[in-house]
Enzyme design. Structure first.
Site, short mmCIF file in Angstrom:
data_model
loop_
_atom_site.label_atom_id
_atom_site.label_comp_id
_atom_site.label_asym_id
_atom_site.label_seq_id
_atom_site.Cartn_x
_atom_site.Cartn_y
_atom_site.Cartn_z
N ASP A 421 1.02 -0.99 -0.14
CA ASP A 421 -0.34 0.07 -0.04
C ASP A 421 0.97 1.09 -0.02
O ASP A 421 1.62 1.38 0.76
CB ASP A 421 -0.89 -0.10 1.28
CG ASP A 421 -2.24 1.08 1.44
OD1 ASP A 421 -2.81 1.48 0.53
OD2 ASP A 421 -1.60 2.08 2.36
N ASP A 623 -1.23 -0.07 6.21
CA ASP A 623 -1.06 -0.12 7.88
C ASP A 623 -1.93 -0.16 8.83
O ASP A 623 -1.89 -0.38 10.04
CB ASP A 623 -1.17 1.27 8.05
CG ASP A 623 -2.64 2.09 7.03
OD1 ASP A 623 -3.78 1.22 7.55
OD2 ASP A 623 -2.86 2.68 6.82
N ASP A 627 -7.01 -1.28 5.84
CA ASP A 627 -5.91 -2.68 5.48
C ASP A 627 -6.08 -3.36 4.92
O ASP A 627 -5.57 -4.54 5.25
CB ASP A 627 -4.31 -2.53 5.58
CG ASP A 627 -3.84 -0.19 3.91
OD1 ASP A 627 -5.17 0.10 3.43
OD2 ASP A 627 -2.87 -0.12 4.57
#
Length: 732
Positions: A421, A623, A627
């Site tokens: 991400d 994180d 997510d």
């Protein structure tokens, strides 16, 4: 292993007396049969059992304790937060006891071995051998015999059964042979027990070294704190601190507990928690963590979390949980161990009968049968997996990589795609406002545009919104009141500012709401996106009135980390909610070819699932907040945490700092740990597969078999201890 249901009670127990895989398997099987028990995991390397109970089962711990004691093992409940005995003290006591028993047995066995091998002393010498062996057999071998009887009462058997039967057979036969004037082998019975006791001493010492990770973590904490009370500094034990206490910490001292600096500035060494060697500058308002070292100035800290709530205690709990869990490969070992000892007993009996049928002497047949029983003890088999996990998780914690369970070690070996991400992992995750561009024909200046957008964004928790609001406040712009605020997940925000509706977000949001976007505004938006910035539109009065942009820079360590992953044969992908132009601009700078952009939070898990269908294994790095679904969907989820947020529920691994190089460290360590498990199992299975036929064929003396059996466990532990020398990516 599946994590225990959080609604179910989870109890931890220390188990005494387990020495092999069949021991742990037997305890686990017995506890699993108890009513109200949902899940059981028994760890031989830690001598620990974890029992998960059904919610509202009304189950008493006494039933568990009685069940374990009826099997012949000692048991003690581990009370959360209570340390009745220092782990170091307990390890030292166990090692000292094992050393003392081994040395005393050796002192008695040495004359027996010398007399037996030399044949000196005649009849008096034989009587001395018999007397000394009797003491060794009944005093130092008593633990084996008692355990064997307890197993037999419940129609079971374990390693102690093999040792007891083997040494008693040699001892009792020698007594009969002494009376009949035949050849004796008292030395076999005495030396076997002595060698096994020495093996247990070496094993206890190695296990102590392997399980030091949690102990070292807990011992990092300060033992005492200076508390400000009525203007005076009072020294109190750290465990008596309460939230709200004001603590004085001078240079060179440890922070006693988690808190916030209210006075003073300093640099803190947080490497003991994060693995990051560079000191961190802290001042008023900054959070600090217990056990970290104050290097420079005097600071006053307000305690916010104490006891089990501190970062140090929570890290130790995560490491303990991982070490107590059972790797999937261990299920195969448990099944083998469950039938191994009965099979060995059958092989031993067949060996004895086979040699007799081949017209061998009873002494020869018995000697070979004893060798089979002794060489086959499955100690190494039971330690192969938990010992490696024990050392691997401990070493990971020292490097700032927390494995939440043992499954991650097995999953990591098949990973061929790592999906990052973007925000907070490859980039710093700290947006700053870079551009405010009003529409030239929109009739609004830069400050008015920023004021309206910042007022709306101030109500948002999104990093982009915070960056805009902070920039406006820094410029001294007064923010107008906001009503009817609405967060449009992944697309933008809207609300009424000074009575007029304002919409802030992507171009697609404007189109969806039927708002006009002038060509000049759209052109500027595309220009900013090509620069790798996150650009968005602001609309009110029925049309877009301008464009704003924020930027998040890539971490310096991101590119080297990605190159290291590629060197491991891993493909890199980046996932981002940003528009494609912005995401591809950052990906291009980092050398990432595969980009998944414009992904809404609830779409990430679906995209990860699609990637899983195209590869052997997918690792997702995020994180751990928005997510979480993607972390759970991936074959291996790596959550980027921090000292204040380590107990992230989603994901298999938690990184203590958001440095991408820790992803490389985690995968390298996981793969090496799994490789160590495979080596241990190969040795344990191969050792027994080769040694049992040799013993049955008469090629192994029982004393040599005893020494080899003891060394097999030590070799597995020693191989696992090599993981302590693992070096991660340089984070300095």
């Amino acid at each position: 292993m599946t994590s225990p249901d959080p609604q179910a009670a989870v109890l931890d127990f220390d188990i005494e007396g387990m020495h092999c895989a069949s021991c742990s398997s037997r305890v686990e099987a017995a506890l699993r049969k108890q009513p109200g028990v949902r899940q059981v995991s028994v760890n031989l390397a830690l001598s620990r059992a974890r029992v998960s109970l059904e919610p509202d089962a009304g189950f008493e711990t006494r039933a568990i304790e009685e069940t374990v004691r009826s099997l012949g093992y000692g048991i003690e409940r581990r009370v959360p937060g209570a340390l009745p005995e220092s782990p170091v003290a307990r390890q030292q006591r166990e090692v000292a006891t094992a050393r003392r028993r081994a040395l005393m047995a050796a002192l008695l066995s040495a004359p027996v071995l010398a007399l037996g091998m030399s044949g000196a002393g005649g009849a008096p010498g034989l009587i001395v051998q018999a007397a000394l062996t009797t003491v060794v057999e009944l005093l130092f071998g008593w633990e084996f015999h008692r355990s064997a009887v307890q197993r037999a009462r419940r129609l079971g058997a374990n390693m102690d059964t093999l040792v007891s039967l083997g040494t008693l057979a040699a001892y009792l036969y020698s007594l009969w042979a002494l009376a009949m004037g035949e050849a004796v082998f008292f030395d076999t019975a005495a030396v076997i027990i002595t060698l096994i006791l020495f093996g247990r001493f070496l094993e206890a010492r190695a296990r102590g070294r392997a399980s030091q990770a949690v102990t070292r973590l807990l011992e990092l904490g300060a033992k005492e704190a200076r508390v400000l009370r009525e203007g005076a500094e009072i020294a109190v034990p750290a465990e008596q601190l309460l939230p709200g206490d004001l603590l004085v910490v001078r240079p060179g001292e440890k922070i006693p507990t988690d808190g916030t600096i209210v006075e003073g500035r300093s640099s803190l060494d947080e490497s003991m928690l994060t693995g990051e060697s560079v000191p961190v500058d802290k001042g008023p308002g900054d959070g600090v963590f217990g056990a970290t070292l104050n290097q420079q100035g005097r600071v006053v800290v307000e305690a916010t979390r104490v006891g089990e709530e501190t970062a140090l205690a929570r890290i130790a709990k995560l490491v303990e949980d991982a070490q107590s869990s059972k790797a999937p490969v261990q299920k195969l070992v448990d099944r083998v161990a469950g039938v191994f000892v009965p099979v060995v007993l059958a092989v031993g009996a067949a060996t004895f009968a086979g040699w007799l049928l081949a017209d061998a002497e009873v002494a020869t047949a018995l000697r070979n049968a004893v060798a089979v029983l002794i060489i086959a003890c499955p100690c190494a088999l039971g330690l192969a997996t938990p010992a490696a996990i024990l050392v691997g998780t401990g070493r990971g914690a020292e490097l700032g990589v927390l494995f939440k369970g043992s499954d991650g070690f097995e999953s990591a070996r098949a990973i061929d795609v790592v999906v990052f991400d973007k925000t907070g992992t490859l980039t710093h995750g700290e947006m700053t406002l870079t551009d405010v561009v009003p529409d030239p024909s929109g009739g609004v200046d830069e400050n008015e545009l920023l004021a309206r957008v910042a007022a709306l964004e101030a109500a948002s928790e999104h990093p982009v919104g915070r960056a805009v609001a902070e920039a406006a406040i820094a410029r001294g712009i007064e923010l107008p009141p906001v009503e009817d605020f609405e967060n449009l997940a992944g697309r933008g925000v809207r609300g009424r500012v000074s009575g007029e509706e304002v919409v802030v977000g992507r171009g697609s949001l404007m189109e969806g709401l039927g708002l006009e976007s002038p060509a000049a505004v759209t052109a500027k938006l595309e220009e900013l996106e090509r620069q790798g910035k996150t650009a968005f539109l602001a609309a009110f009065g029925g049309r877009a009135r301008g464009v704003l942009a924020v930027a998040d820079t890539a971490r310096d360590s991101a590119a080297p980390a990605l190159r290291s992953l590629e060197a491991m044969g891993i493909e890199i992908a980046m996932m981002s909610g940003d528009n494609r132009r912005t995401a591809e601009a950052i990906a291009s700078r980092l050398g990432i070819a595969r980009v998944v952009a414009e992904v809404l939070p609830d779409e990430k898990a679906r995209r990860v699932a699609a990637l899983r269908g195209q590869s052997k294994g997918v690792c997702f790095v995020g994180d751990g907040v928005n997510d979480a679904p993607a972390l759970s969907e991936a074959d291996l989820g790596i959550a980027v945490g921090s000292g204040t947020d380590i107990a992230i529920e989603a994901g298999d691994v938690v990184l203590m700092t958001p440095d991408p190089r820790l992803v490389v460290t985690a995968l390298h360590l996981a793969r090496r740990t799994y490789r160590t498990i495979a080596q241990n199992l190969l040795w344990a299975f191969g050792y027994n597969a080769a040694a049992i036929p040799l013993a049955a064929a008469g090629f192994l003396d029982p004393m040599i078999a005893a020494g080899a059996m003891a060394l097999s466990s030590v070799s597995v532990l020693s191989n696992s201890l090599r993981l302590r020398g693992f070096r991660g990516q340089d984070l300095s």
